[in-house]
Design a protein around this motif. Structure first.
Motif, PDB file in Angstrom:
ATOM      1  N   GLY A   1       0.892  -1.005  -0.062  1.00  0.00           N
ATOM      2  CA  GLY A   1       0.201  -0.077   0.405  1.00  0.00           C
ATOM      3  C   GLY A   1       0.582   1.125  -0.025  1.00  0.00           C
ATOM      4  N   LYS A   2       0.275   2.582   0.197  1.00  0.00           N
ATOM      5  CA  LYS A   2       0.756   3.616  -0.211  1.00  0.00           C
ATOM      6  C   LYS A   2       2.096   3.733   1.389  1.00  0.00           C
ATOM      7  CE  LYS A   2       0.401   5.565  -4.307  1.00  0.00           C
ATOM      8  NZ  LYS A   2       1.294   5.538  -4.814  1.00  0.00           N
ATOM      9  N   SER A   3       3.129   4.621   0.713  1.00  0.00           N
ATOM     10  CA  SER A   3       4.023   5.051   2.285  1.00  0.00           C
ATOM     11  C   SER A   3       2.909   5.893   2.571  1.00  0.00           C
ATOM     12  CB  SER A   3       5.056   4.590   2.347  1.00  0.00           C
ATOM     13  OG  SER A   3       5.521   5.721   1.468  1.00  0.00           O
ATOM     14  N   ASN A   4       3.276   6.763   3.400  1.00  0.00           N
ATOM     15  CA  ASN A   4       3.229   8.374   4.176  1.00  0.00           C
ATOM     16  C   ASN A   4       3.923   9.442   3.311  1.00  0.00           C
ATOM     17  OD1 ASN A   4       4.909   7.463   5.551  1.00  0.00           O
ATOM     18  ND2 ASN A   4       3.819   8.008   7.600  1.00  0.00           N
ATOM     19  N   VAL A   5       5.141   8.934   2.470  1.00  0.00           N
ATOM     20  CA  VAL A   5       6.245   9.543   1.850  1.00  0.00           C
ATOM     21  C   VAL A   5       5.448   9.761   0.593  1.00  0.00           C
ATOM     22  CG1 VAL A   5       8.242   9.284   3.712  1.00  0.00           C
ATOM     23  CG2 VAL A   5       7.773   7.473   1.306  1.00  0.00           C
ATOM     24  N   ASP A   6       6.046  10.923   0.420  1.00  0.00           N
ATOM     25  CA  ASP A   6       5.563  11.147  -1.086  1.00  0.00           C
ATOM     26  C   ASP A   6       6.962  12.007  -2.304  1.00  0.00           C
ATOM     27  OD1 ASP A   6       4.790  11.606  -3.748  1.00  0.00           O
ATOM     28  OD2 ASP A   6       3.137  13.323  -3.088  1.00  0.00           O
ATOM     29  N   ILE A   7       7.345  11.123  -2.909  1.00  0.00           N
ATOM     30  CA  ILE A   7       9.005  11.992  -3.336  1.00  0.00           C
ATOM     31  C   ILE A   7       8.617  12.687  -4.972  1.00  0.00           C
ATOM     32  CG2 ILE A   7      10.150  10.158  -2.325  1.00  0.00           C
ATOM     33  CD1 ILE A   7      10.936   8.310  -5.224  1.00  0.00           C
ATOM     34  N   GLY A   8       6.698  12.388  -5.888  1.00  0.00           N
ATOM     35  CA  GLY A   8       6.545  12.933  -6.599  1.00  0.00           C
ATOM     36  C   GLY A   8       7.050  14.092  -7.692  1.00  0.00           C
ATOM     37  N   GLY A   9       7.377  14.831  -6.309  1.00  0.00           N
ATOM     38  CA  GLY A   9       7.984  16.309  -6.694  1.00  0.00           C
ATOM     39  C   GLY A   9       9.588  16.029  -7.669  1.00  0.00           C
ATOM     40  N   ALA A  63      13.475   6.018   0.331  1.00  0.00           N
ATOM     41  CA  ALA A  63      12.656   5.746  -0.488  1.00  0.00           C
ATOM     42  C   ALA A  63      13.017   6.526  -1.979  1.00  0.00           C
ATOM     43  CB  ALA A  63      10.888   6.403  -0.563  1.00  0.00           C
ATOM     44  N   LEU A  64      13.571   7.416  -1.957  1.00  0.00           N
ATOM     45  CA  LEU A  64      14.546   8.263  -3.081  1.00  0.00           C
ATOM     46  C   LEU A  64      15.541   7.314  -3.802  1.00  0.00           C
ATOM     47  CD1 LEU A  64      14.563  11.804  -2.318  1.00  0.00           C
ATOM     48  CD2 LEU A  64      13.867  11.281  -3.937  1.00  0.00           C
ATOM     49  N   MET A  65      16.386   6.972  -2.646  1.00  0.00           N
ATOM     50  CA  MET A  65      17.220   6.090  -2.483  1.00  0.00           C
ATOM     51  C   MET A  65      16.747   4.862  -3.323  1.00  0.00           C
ATOM     52  SD  MET A  65      19.829   7.617  -2.234  1.00  0.00           S
ATOM     53  CE  MET A  65      20.916   6.472  -2.607  1.00  0.00           C
ATOM     54  N   GLN A  66      15.945   3.869  -3.337  1.00  0.00           N
ATOM     55  CA  GLN A  66      15.470   2.911  -3.861  1.00  0.00           C
ATOM     56  C   GLN A  66      14.642   3.391  -5.003  1.00  0.00           C
ATOM     57  OE1 GLN A  66      11.509   2.058  -2.139  1.00  0.00           O
ATOM     58  NE2 GLN A  66      11.689  -0.394  -3.583  1.00  0.00           N
ATOM     59  N   PHE A  67      14.029   4.791  -5.654  1.00  0.00           N
ATOM     60  CA  PHE A  67      13.674   5.324  -6.322  1.00  0.00           C
ATOM     61  C   PHE A  67      15.421   5.346  -7.680  1.00  0.00           C
ATOM     62  CE2 PHE A  67      13.623   8.758  -9.968  1.00  0.00           C
ATOM     63  CZ  PHE A  67      12.754   8.349 -10.113  1.00  0.00           C
TER      64      PHE A  67
END
Ligand code: ADP
Length: 420
Positions: A1-9, A63-67
């Motif tokens: 499910g969705k985590s509470n972080v958002d790296i979409g920016g 999350a960013l590192m993973q991306f």
């Protein structure tokens, strides 16, 4: 499910009819130590702060590192996706690295499958997206990955990206200059002239000596002007050559209108090329075109007159009819290679776009024409022809300009404008 972080920016996307373009931003220290810059552009400042503050949380960082790792692992994308490593650019304004990535839009299903099977989409809630695909794939993104498309206007994103590139990336914008004269007198060794336009009257003698424009030059150096000045010179015409062609007149940083367009664009070249030559790889077909002779396919003034049409100064090697020579033979294929066909197709599409661009530049009184879009990717044939044709038809009054990041301006604009 969705985590509470958002790296979409950190993302910006442009999903076109043929190619999907993705720009992503990686906050990091500049190579060789910190340089302090301050940008007066509020959007740039916002993007600069992006993920800096947010990076404070460990989850965000992870999350960013993973991306980034996901994007780095090229094998993951098979042959479908390509990272344009050579275009990666460290922006001091933004305080991080911009990365550029593309894949064919027709493979969107596979791309989404791939992302869905990872976990990276869990930390992407929304992303700035432009191009028709921002609408076409809206539901698909939402349903399959829970990602909301922040839809950005295509033209506005293009202009935004273009202005960012001119303002911030040294050497981004380039022109072509004539090669030093080779010494055989006017018009050198009989090189091809652009297709005749109505007004084709050699009005400028200088142009007679301008055989071909071959030398790529950094535009701001050439005109001895700063990039800021270049940025502020309006009006300018922007000719975006994607699957089709859009022509914009830009009057100010965010002031523009779409004044014209043409359905004869990059898609026309590639569609016909696939059909007529059986080509499967885009870059290979362009490389082959480089070795082709369009004269074996095209009808020239000399083929009709036996010499030039002197009354109107049309030399014997002026292109009279694209593919016209094929009707003069019993078997149109005889003596014609795929290379020749590919070359003649590029020339046909390019000269048509050049002429539409020139006429619009006349109509709207713009001296500078920016040519962008992925049709110009890996394609010196078209860029040089456009540069030459525009200079020739305008008697040296107008100039064609090109961009290193020609195909990514919309995606870059979507990244910069997505308000978070
Ligand atoms: P769109 O947004 O309409 O997809 P682009 O600016 O991305 O437009 O340009 C698409 C055009 O770029 C194609 O029609 C083709 O001429 C050219 N092109 C460049 N590289 C490729 C490629 N690898 N595959 C297909 N077309 C390519």
């Amino acid at each position: 499910g969705k985590s509470n972080v958002d790296i979409g920016g950190v993302l910006g996307m442009d999903i076109g009819g043929t190619l999907a373009k993705l720009v992503y931003f990686e906050k990091k220290e500049p190579p060789g130590g910190m340089v302090r810059t301050c940008s007066r552009d509020p959007l740039v400042t916002m993007k600069r702060n992006l993920s800096l503050g947010d990076l404070n949380t460990r989850e965000q960082k992870e999350a960013l590192m993973q991306f980034y790792t996901f994007m780095d692992t090229q094998e993951q994308f098979g042959k479908a996706g390509v990272r344009d490593e050579h275009l990666a650019y460290y922006s001091h304004e933004l305080g991080g690295q911009l990365h550029f990535f593309r894949f064919e839009t027709r493979l969107m299903d596979q791309a989404i499958e791939l992302i869905s099977s990872s976990t990276i989409h869990n930390s992407i809630k929304a992303l700035g997206c432009t191009g028709g695909g921002a609408y076409k794939f809206e539901d698909f993104f939402q349903k399959r990955m829970g990602i909301r498309m922040l839809q950005m206007d295509e033209m506005a994103s293009l202009v935004r990206g273009l202005q960012f590139c001119i303002a911030n990336i040294p050497g981004e914008c380039y022109a072509f200059e004539p090669e030093p004269v080779k010494g055989t007198g006017a018009n050198g060794k009989g090189e091809e002239e652009p297709m005749a336009s109505e007004q084709d009257t050699f009005r400028n003698m200088r142009m007679r000596h301008m055989s071909e424009l071959r030398e790529k030059v950094d535009y701001s150096h050439k005109v001895h002007r700063s990039r800021t000045e270049l940025l502020q010179s309006y009006p300018a015409l922007v000719v975006s050559i994607g699957s089709g062609v859009s022509i914009l007149k830009v009057d100010g940083p965010a002031k523009f209108e779409r004044v014209s367009g043409s359905s004869i664009g990059g898609g026309t070249y590639w569609g016909l090329c696939r059909l007529l030559t059986g080509a499967t790889d885009y870059d290979d077909s362009l490389d082959l075109a480089d070795q082709g002779e369009s004269d074996r396919v095209d009808m020239l003034v000399g083929d009709i007159y036996g010499h030039g049409y002197n009354k109107f100064q049309l030399s014997s090697n002026t292109l009279a009819s694209s593919f016209g020579k094929l009707v003069t033979k019993e078997d149109p294929r005889e003596g014609v290679t795929n290379e020749d066909v590919s070359k003649a197709l590029i020339v046909m599409v390019t000269m048509n776009i050049g002429q539409v661009a020139y006429l619009n530049a006349k109509l709207y009184d713009t001296r500078r024409i920016y040519f962008v879009g992925n049709f110009l990717r890996h394609n010196n044939i078209s860029a040089q022809r456009l540069a030459y044709a525009i200079a020739y038809w305008s008697g040296g009054e107008m100039e064609a300009l090109f961009f290193e990041h020609e195909g990514y301006l919309g995606a870059l604009g979507a990244f910069l404008s997505s308000g978070y």
